[in-house]
Design a protein around this motif. Structure first.
Motif, short mmCIF file in Angstrom:
data_model
loop_
_atom_site.label_atom_id
_atom_site.label_comp_id
_atom_site.label_asym_id
_atom_site.label_seq_id
_atom_site.Cartn_x
_atom_site.Cartn_y
_atom_site.Cartn_z
N THR A 86 -27.72 58.30 28.61
CA THR A 86 -26.56 59.05 29.09
C THR A 86 -26.93 60.32 29.84
N ILE A 87 -27.99 61.01 29.44
CA ILE A 87 -28.40 62.21 30.19
C ILE A 87 -28.80 61.83 31.61
N THR A 88 -29.63 60.80 31.72
CA THR A 88 -30.07 60.33 33.03
C THR A 88 -28.90 59.84 33.86
N ALA A 89 -27.97 59.14 33.21
CA ALA A 89 -26.81 58.60 33.93
C ALA A 89 -25.98 59.72 34.56
N VAL A 90 -25.80 60.82 33.85
CA VAL A 90 -25.04 61.94 34.40
C VAL A 90 -25.69 62.48 35.67
N VAL A 91 -26.99 62.72 35.60
CA VAL A 91 -27.70 63.26 36.77
C VAL A 91 -27.63 62.28 37.93
N TRP A 92 -27.90 61.01 37.65
CA TRP A 92 -27.82 59.97 38.68
C TRP A 92 -26.45 59.95 39.36
N ASP A 93 -25.39 60.00 38.56
CA ASP A 93 -24.05 59.90 39.13
C ASP A 93 -23.68 61.14 39.93
N MET A 94 -24.08 62.32 39.46
CA MET A 94 -23.80 63.55 40.20
C MET A 94 -24.51 63.53 41.55
N LEU A 95 -25.77 63.10 41.55
CA LEU A 95 -26.51 63.02 42.81
C LEU A 95 -25.87 61.98 43.73
N ARG A 96 -25.45 60.85 43.15
CA ARG A 96 -24.79 59.81 43.94
C ARG A 96 -23.51 60.35 44.59
N ILE A 97 -22.72 61.08 43.82
CA ILE A 97 -21.48 61.65 44.35
C ILE A 97 -21.77 62.59 45.51
N CYS A 98 -22.89 63.30 45.44
CA CYS A 98 -23.27 64.26 46.48
C CYS A 98 -24.03 63.61 47.64
N GLY A 99 -24.19 62.29 47.60
CA GLY A 99 -24.83 61.60 48.70
C GLY A 99 -26.33 61.64 48.70
N VAL A 100 -26.94 61.95 47.54
CA VAL A 100 -28.40 62.03 47.44
C VAL A 100 -28.95 60.66 47.09
N ASP A 101 -29.96 60.22 47.81
CA ASP A 101 -30.64 58.95 47.53
C ASP A 101 -31.59 59.15 46.36
N THR A 102 -31.34 58.44 45.26
CA THR A 102 -32.16 58.59 44.06
C THR A 102 -33.24 57.51 43.93
N SER A 103 -33.31 56.61 44.90
CA SER A 103 -34.15 55.42 44.75
C SER A 103 -35.64 55.73 44.66
N ASP A 104 -36.07 56.89 45.15
CA ASP A 104 -37.49 57.24 45.09
C ASP A 104 -37.86 58.05 43.86
N ILE A 105 -36.88 58.32 43.00
CA ILE A 105 -37.18 59.07 41.77
C ILE A 105 -37.87 58.15 40.78
N ARG A 106 -39.01 58.53 40.30
CA ARG A 106 -39.78 57.73 39.36
C ARG A 106 -39.89 58.43 38.01
N GLY A 107 -40.03 57.62 36.98
CA GLY A 107 -40.24 58.15 35.64
C GLY A 107 -39.02 58.17 34.76
N TRP A 108 -37.85 57.74 35.31
CA TRP A 108 -36.61 57.87 34.55
C TRP A 108 -35.81 56.57 34.48
N GLY A 109 -36.41 55.47 34.88
CA GLY A 109 -35.77 54.19 34.66
C GLY A 109 -35.14 53.56 35.88
N GLN A 110 -34.74 52.31 35.71
CA GLN A 110 -34.18 51.51 36.79
C GLN A 110 -32.86 52.06 37.33
N ILE A 111 -32.16 52.85 36.54
CA ILE A 111 -30.87 53.38 36.99
C ILE A 111 -30.99 54.13 38.31
N MET A 112 -32.11 54.78 38.55
CA MET A 112 -32.27 55.56 39.76
C MET A 112 -32.32 54.69 41.02
N ARG A 113 -32.51 53.39 40.85
CA ARG A 113 -32.54 52.50 42.00
C ARG A 113 -31.27 51.69 42.15
N LEU A 114 -30.26 52.01 41.35
CA LEU A 114 -28.97 51.34 41.50
C LEU A 114 -28.21 51.91 42.69
N LYS A 115 -27.59 51.05 43.46
CA LYS A 115 -26.79 51.47 44.62
C LYS A 115 -25.32 51.23 44.33
#
Length: 259
Positions: free
Chosen positions: A230-259
């Motif tokens: 859930t902590i990672t999910a919050v950060v991922w979703d906030m970045l997604r809302i702001c239009g930030v590409d999270t796909s290159d973030i490593r170390g925090w799981g597959q969620i960062m590569r979800l589109k």
């Protein structure tokens, strides 16, 4: 211009602030969408106990959240999140309405929550009907969460609660305990469905005061199933809302590569 993420935090939470900053520090500096600095800004609401008692439920008044959101709006944040999981036992529609009120109250700042982010990730994984669920909570809270997910179309076929009410104690739960709990969730699934991951399509780590986000990739590699924290999910979703590409973030799981 800097990108500012505003988070509403339970007062007794000791996990989400350092983990949120660690995740943000993993953003590649060469990514075009992250050339501007991205910073997290926190405000706290009083929350110490997790149960279904009247006193515990009274911690979640809407006005408490609106007051916290107004403080974050003073910092001109770009997005606001409630980094807590209370709607898991109160009902997910509570978070949807909370986000609507916060956006209205702050003059249009978009809003998400830990649970809305987690559920969005489950939907983007596609076809998740059988999931494992790990929380630190007592049985009565766990049962509510399982029931609410069933109503949303996600069956927690294997679940484990660690029977804690005190949120400070939750923040002290170590990696060894979490490793064992995840292993038991997967083991239970194997007992139901044979070998492998027992048909699990995702495992959800459901609490923003668990020091679990840094273990997600280890669990994913060991068990071969997406793990959503859930902590990672919050950060991922906030970045997604702001239009930030999270796909290159490593170390925090597959969620960062979800589109």
């Amino acid at each position: 211009m800097p990108l500012r993420l505003g988070l509403i935090t339970p007062s007794s939470n000791t996990a989400l602030e350092p983990l949120t900053n660690s995740i943000l520090s993993s953003l590649p500096t060469t990514t075009t969408t992250t050339k501007a600095p991205i910073t997290a800004h926190f405000t706290r609401i009083r929350l110490t106990q997790i149960s279904l008692s009247p006193a515990a439920l009274n911690q979640f008044h809407t006005e408490t959240f609106l007051s916290a959101a107004r403080l974050l709006a003073d910092a001109q944040v770009d997005v606001i999140a409630w980094s807590g999981t209370a709607s898991g036992w109160l009902g997910f529609d509570v978070d949807s309405e909370l986000c609507r009120r916060i956006t209205l109250e702050t003059g249009g700042i978009p809003c998400t929550t830990a649970n809305l982010a987690l559920n969005r990730a489950l939907e983007l994984l596609g076809g998740v009907e059988r999931m494992g669920l790990l929380t630190p909570f007592v049985e009565e809270v766990q049962e509510r969460i399982v029931a609410n997910y069933r109503l949303s179309g996600f069956e927690a076929v294997c679940e484990k609660g660690l029977a804690e009410r005190d949120n400070v104690a939750i923040g002290r739960i170590g990696e060894e305990v979490l490793d064992g709990a995840v292993e038991r969730v997967v083991g239970e699934a194997r007992g139901l469905d044979g070998d492998g991951t027992g048909g699990l399509q995702a495992i959800c780590i459901f609490c923003t005061n668990l020091h679990a986000a840094q273990r997600v990739e280890y669990w994913e590699e060991k068990y071969g199933v997406p793990v959503l924290d859930t902590i990672t999910a919050v950060v991922w979703d906030m970045l997604r809302i702001c239009g930030v590409d999270t796909s290159d973030i490593r170390g925090w799981g597959q969620i960062m590569r979800l589109k």
